[in-house]
Design an enzyme around this catalytic site. Structure first.
Site, PDB file in Angstrom:
ATOM      1  N   GLU A 101       0.806  -1.217   0.000  1.00 34.98           N
ATOM      2  CA  GLU A 101       0.000   0.000   0.000  1.00 34.98           C
ATOM      3  C   GLU A 101       0.842   1.271   0.000  1.00 34.98           C
ATOM      4  O   GLU A 101       0.329   2.360  -0.280  1.00 34.98           O
ATOM      5  CB  GLU A 101      -0.910   0.014   1.236  1.00 34.98           C
ATOM      6  N   GLU A 132       7.517 -21.669   7.739  1.00 33.89           N
ATOM      7  CA  GLU A 132       7.563 -20.811   8.927  1.00 33.89           C
ATOM      8  C   GLU A 132       8.496 -21.354   9.995  1.00 33.89           C
ATOM      9  O   GLU A 132       8.868 -20.649  10.923  1.00 33.89           O
ATOM     10  CB  GLU A 132       6.164 -20.632   9.515  1.00 33.89           C
TER      11      GLU A 132
END
Length: 320
Positions: A101, A132
């Protein structure tokens, strides 16, 4: 007779992991919600809404830590450093979202704010098995970016124990980068590993262990602060106007004109002329109007002020 624990009998060490999870607030079971599936939809919605209202207060309790992390980040980015998020699963996706963004909102280059997710871009839509759990993968992802001491690395993990996030922070510290650990459990390994530990304790989730809920909301609120206030400190705004917005579509082109109008009070004709003279750069257009300078002069003044419009305005002939 010798007794055994779950950790002793569970295969492949999962008993130990289960024991760790049972100590985490974010994983706690709430017996009072054990029959939530029997409630009507409106009542479930009310409960969920009530849960969500507690999140801003939890973030508010950590504002001093958040502000200190932002000041450190802005200081390094002003020297050319980058803001790099690193996480797995929901936490990683939130980091990628916040990073993506920044170019349209603040006209940053995509290389200035970066989101790393364990397992790479495909992990945005589908879990990557085992990604992960690897500190080494995090280190390799950061090495691919040629990390420097001017960079800031934010490890994001609701549990505060995700190896990828911890590994990113640990590796970043060896490179001299600023490190921030954002988690939702107190006394987390991630918080301990980072220079700035930000622990937003939102409590057990509505659905046991579903940390995309309150924990995810808390992380999103903090990431909003980290990127937005850093950009304010870097002069990407004028007051509360997004003067570095990139007009990449019709909506943003209309917003650009409105921002120039709000900042200057100029007529539509003046605004169009100013934007034409500055290749559509909102900040430059505002400076040409308020400072009564031409496009090239506005560009030079902004370059000399490090992009800070208020500072550039004080250097215009109109104000000197």
């Amino acid at each position: 007779m010798t007794s055994t624990t779950d950790a002793d009998t569970a295969p492949d060490g999962y008993g130990e992991l289960r024991a760790q999870l049972e100590t985490l607030t974010t994983e706690a079971f709430r017996p009072e919600l054990a029959e939530i599936d029997r409630l009507d939809t409106l009542e479930i919605a009310r409960i969920m809404n009530s849960e969500d209202r507690s999140v801003p207060a939890a973030v508010g309790a950590r504002l001093p830590e958040i502000a200190a992390a932002i000041d450190g980040t802005a200081e390094r980015m002003a020297r050319g450093g980058r803001l790099i998020y690193a996480g797995a699963g929901t936490a990683g996706r939130l980091g990628v979202l916040d990073a993506s963004e920044c170019p349209p909102t603040f006209n940053t280059d995509p290389s200035e704010v970066i989101g790393l997710i364990a397992g790479g871009p495909s992990a945005m839509v589908q879990a990557v098995e085992g990604a992960e759990d690897s500190k080494e993968l995090a280190a390799a992802d950061l090495d691919a970016l040629d990390l420097t001491a001017d960079d800031t690395v934010v490890g994001i993990s609701a549990s505060g124990r995700t190896p990828y996030a911890i590994g990113a922070v640990e590796h970043a510290r060896t490179k001299g980068a600023l490190t921030i650990g954002l988690s939702c459990n107190a006394n987390s390994a991630l918080g301990a590993a980072a220079e700035h530990g930000i622990e937003i304790v939102v409590g057990p989730e509505l659905l046991t262990g579903s940390t995309r809920l309150k924990a995810g909301t808390a992380q999103k609120l903090v990431l909003n602060m980290l990127s937005t206030i850093t950009m304010i400190r870097l002069g990407k705004t004028y007051g509360n106007l997004m003067v570095d917005v990139r007009a990449s579509n019709e909506k943003l082109r209309a917003r650009s004109r409105r921002i120039v109008s709000l900042a200057t009070g100029a007529s539509d004709e003046e605004i169009e002329a100013a934007l034409a003279a500055t290749d559509g750069e909102v900040k430059n257009a505002i400076l040409t109007i308020l400072g009564q300078v031409d496009g090239p002069t506005a560009a030079d003044l902004l370059a000399a002020s490090g992009g800070h419009l208020r500072a550039a305005l004080t250097a215009t002939p109109r104000t000197t």
